[in-house]
Design an enzyme around this catalytic site. Structure first.
Site, mmCIF file in Angstrom:
data_model
loop_
_atom_site.group_PDB
_atom_site.id
_atom_site.type_symbol
_atom_site.label_atom_id
_atom_site.label_comp_id
_atom_site.label_asym_id
_atom_site.label_seq_id
_atom_site.Cartn_x
_atom_site.Cartn_y
_atom_site.Cartn_z
ATOM 1 N N GLU A 1 14.156 -14.260 0.339
ATOM 2 C CA GLU A 1 14.600 -15.298 1.279
ATOM 3 C C GLU A 1 13.771 -16.568 1.102
ATOM 4 O O GLU A 1 14.178 -17.652 1.505
ATOM 5 C CB GLU A 1 14.426 -14.828 2.737
ATOM 6 C CG GLU A 1 15.359 -13.717 3.172
ATOM 7 C CD GLU A 1 14.920 -13.097 4.514
ATOM 8 O OE1 GLU A 1 14.087 -13.725 5.237
ATOM 9 O OE2 GLU A 1 15.388 -11.991 4.821
ATOM 10 N N ASP B 1 0.837 -1.202 0.000
ATOM 11 C CA ASP B 1 0.000 0.000 0.000
ATOM 12 C C ASP B 1 0.880 1.264 0.000
ATOM 13 O O ASP B 1 1.878 1.329 0.739
ATOM 14 C CB ASP B 1 -0.878 -0.028 1.257
ATOM 15 C CG ASP B 1 -1.922 1.066 1.280
ATOM 16 O OD1 ASP B 1 -2.788 1.067 0.399
ATOM 17 O OD2 ASP B 1 -1.859 1.935 2.186
HETATM 18 C C1 NOJ Z 1 -4.402 3.105 -0.736
HETATM 19 C C2 NOJ Z 1 -5.526 2.150 -0.599
HETATM 20 O O1 NOJ Z 1 -5.749 1.532 -1.832
HETATM 21 C C3 NOJ Z 1 -6.707 2.954 -0.113
HETATM 22 O O2 NOJ Z 1 -7.879 2.213 -0.162
HETATM 23 C C4 NOJ Z 1 -6.393 3.423 1.274
HETATM 24 O O3 NOJ Z 1 -7.420 4.261 1.734
HETATM 25 C C5 NOJ Z 1 -5.099 4.204 1.311
HETATM 26 N N1 NOJ Z 1 -4.058 3.576 0.551
HETATM 27 C C6 NOJ Z 1 -4.599 4.344 2.713
HETATM 28 O O4 NOJ Z 1 -4.101 3.119 3.169
#
Ligand code: NOJ
Ligand code: MG
Length: 531
Positions: A256, A201
């Site tokens: 790893e 993310d």
């Molecule tokens: C990107 C994610 O896809 C989204 O859904 C989220 O709100 C934000 N990152 C924060 O984690």
């Protein structure tokens, strides 16, 4: 490319677990639900599933606020359910990727609770705490998602903490080696359980400038059109050199566990910066998401130009990828309309590189309007009009009361139009969107030119977007996509100038022999086997 990795050959399917399949009637999808529908996914013909977060979470941001990186939220099931899902997927030849949210935790994570409790806590430095700048106010001018200061005052200990999303999502301090070690261990925890990789993310936000230098204003900012945070150029808090280095360290961790685990990463950066994440000598992220198709104007020249620029920008050995939909962006069928959504599917599944398909796009689902008072996504309140609930609604499986998704009341409405697009109705319909996807996936799998073949654009004008894909052995196919509603024609290449329609978005001509010029109807796309 005979030795291409599974994730280079394969198609990755994003599951938004809340909305895929509910097994226990609470109206929210769960892991046993996914397990129950695995055979559907193998029938469809995808190669891997990526699950949006299923970790314990207060769900302030639907699970992107993680309170424990080593467990499963009871809403979704148990660790045993995850183990069962991974085993059952592997039995079917499907890989499983988890979402990994390293930039921030939930404010309910024990690390943050300790960090915020006192300035002397050993976890204090696990997050980014700072005094006001001299004279008062936030330590830097950096903005959050909603265009407000990214710093939040915490009266208890009299300092600001840094967070880019919600107050409930404090940023981890990735400069701290203890944070690095603890987070890398969370990767190992899942890799040991057999997980095949991760989608990372907002990787680009991981590290911020240690001198907290102010960002300059963005002279090209378009108020109302751009996200509010784009008011400034995020040069000091986004895509820092330290983040690129840490991406390489993440790769070392997954390596790893052998050479067939994979990292996908969300970056949201200009092209030149995105491709830097492949890393020196390909030792970085294997799949730095290419988000262009999520927002590109649906226009043949522009898209053709971007394909060329993207492929040219890839470093040696960098494998391309394409994302057409996700849980943060309006549905493709709503962006381009139902007829062009079929053409878009053909584009996604015939471009060179790994396609990432968002659940429900294979059914042609559209955005579901959610009245403000029913909104679940906090963004709907923070930035009116930008809420992401419309693209997160449940999958309709059949015509039953809960659409086959739930025996209870779904957490978001299925939506009247989407309800009619259910799987059972589309499965055996030769003209359905689901059948088109299944056939595209099957064609792709059986056509080396489409999986690992070379790419060459075919010059054309108007609404036509056309290209050749050529297998190492010489087999060629031409993809011709009419991005407009009017008929179009295109010369077939080669001395023979003949071919056979391997697949059309309009199923009435599949298998037909064609000669030059190829005639396309409005909104039609075809894959033609040449020679
Ligand atoms: C990107 C994610 O896809 C989204 O859904 C989220 O709100 C934000 N990152 C924060 O984690
Ligand atoms: Mg950060």
């Amino acid at each position: 490319m005979a030795d291409a990795a599974w994730w280079q050959r394969g198609v990755i399917y994003q599951i938004y677990p809340r909305s895929f399949m509910d097994s226990d009637g609470d109206g929210v999808g769960d892991l046993p639900g996914i397990l129950a529908r695995l055979d559907h996914l193998t029938w469809l013909g995808v190669d891997a599933i990526w699950l949006s977060p299923v970790y314990p979470s207060p769900m302030a941001d639907s699970g992107y606020d993680v309170a424990d990186y080593r467990d499963i939220d009871p809403l979704f099931g148990t660790l045993d359910d995850l183990d069962r899902l991974v085993a059952a997927a592997h039995d079917r030849g499907l890989r499983v990727l988890l979402d990994w949210v390293p930039n921030h935790t939930s404010d309910q994570h024990p690390w943050f609770r300790a960090s915020r409790a006192s300035r002397d806590d050993p976890k204090r430095d696990w997050y980014i705490w700072r005094d006001p700048r001299p004279g008062g106010g936030p330590p830097s001018n950096w903005l959050d998602y909603a265009g407000e200061s990214a710093w939040r005052w915490d009266g208890r200990t009299g300092q600001y903490y840094y967070r880019v999303f919600l107050d409930a999502q404090p940023d981890l301090n990735w400069r701290n080696p203890e944070v690095q070690a603890a987070m890398f261990d969370t990767l190992r925890f899942w890799l040991r359980r057999g997980v095949d990789g991760f989608r990372i993310d907002v990787l680009s936000l991981l590290v911020e400038d240690d001198r907290l230098r102010d960002n300059p204003p963005n002279p090209d900012y378009r108020p109302g059109e751009d996200w509010p945070f784009m008011r400034e150029l995020s040069v000091w808090n986004v895509d820092r050199p330290e983040t690129r280095e840490l991406a390489g360290r993440m790769r070392e961790v997954v390596d790893e566990f052998g050479d067939d685990r994979v990292l996908l990463a969300e970056l949201v950066l200009p092209l030149e910066q995105t491709v830097a994440y492949y890393g020196a000598d390909g030792r970085g992220i294997q799949v730095p998401f290419n988000f262009e198709l999520l927002t590109a104007a649906w226009e043949a020249r522009g898209i053709a130009g971007y394909i060329g620029r993207y492929l040219a920008a890839l470093p040696a050995g960098g494998w391309p990828n394409w994302v057409l939909g996700n849980h943060d962006t309006p549905r493709v069928a709503s962006r381009v309309g139902p007829a062009q959504a079929r053409v878009a599917a053909m584009l996604l599944l015939t471009l060179p590189g790994t396609p990432i398909l968002y659940q429900g796009d294979e059914l042609g689902l559209g955005d579901v309007a959610i009245p403000p008072e029913q909104a679940v996504d906090p963004i709907a309140r923070l930035i009116p009009g930008r809420g992401r609930d419309p693209e997160r609604t449940p999958i309709p499986w059949d015509g039953g009361p809960g659409a086959g998704f739930t025996g209870g009341r779904p957490w978001l409405p299925v939506g009247d139009a989407n309800r009619r697009r259910h799987v059972a109705a589309q499965r055996d319909d030769p003209g359905s969107m689901l059948t088109l996807h299944r056939r595209l996936l099957r064609l792709r799998r059986g056509t080396p030119a489409l999986v690992t073949g070379g790419y060459a654009p075919i010059g054309s004008d108007g609404d036509l977007l056309a290209y050749l894909r050529t297998a190492p052995g010489g087999d060629r196919c031409m993809v011709a996509l009419n991005l407009g509603p009017r008929p179009a024609r295109l010369a077939l290449p080669g001395p023979e100038a003949t071919g056979r329609v391997a697949l059309s978005t309009h199923p009435d001509r599949d298998g037909a022999a064609v000669a030059s010029p190829l005639e396309l109807r409005g909104d039609e796309g075809v894959v033609v086997s040449l020679g």
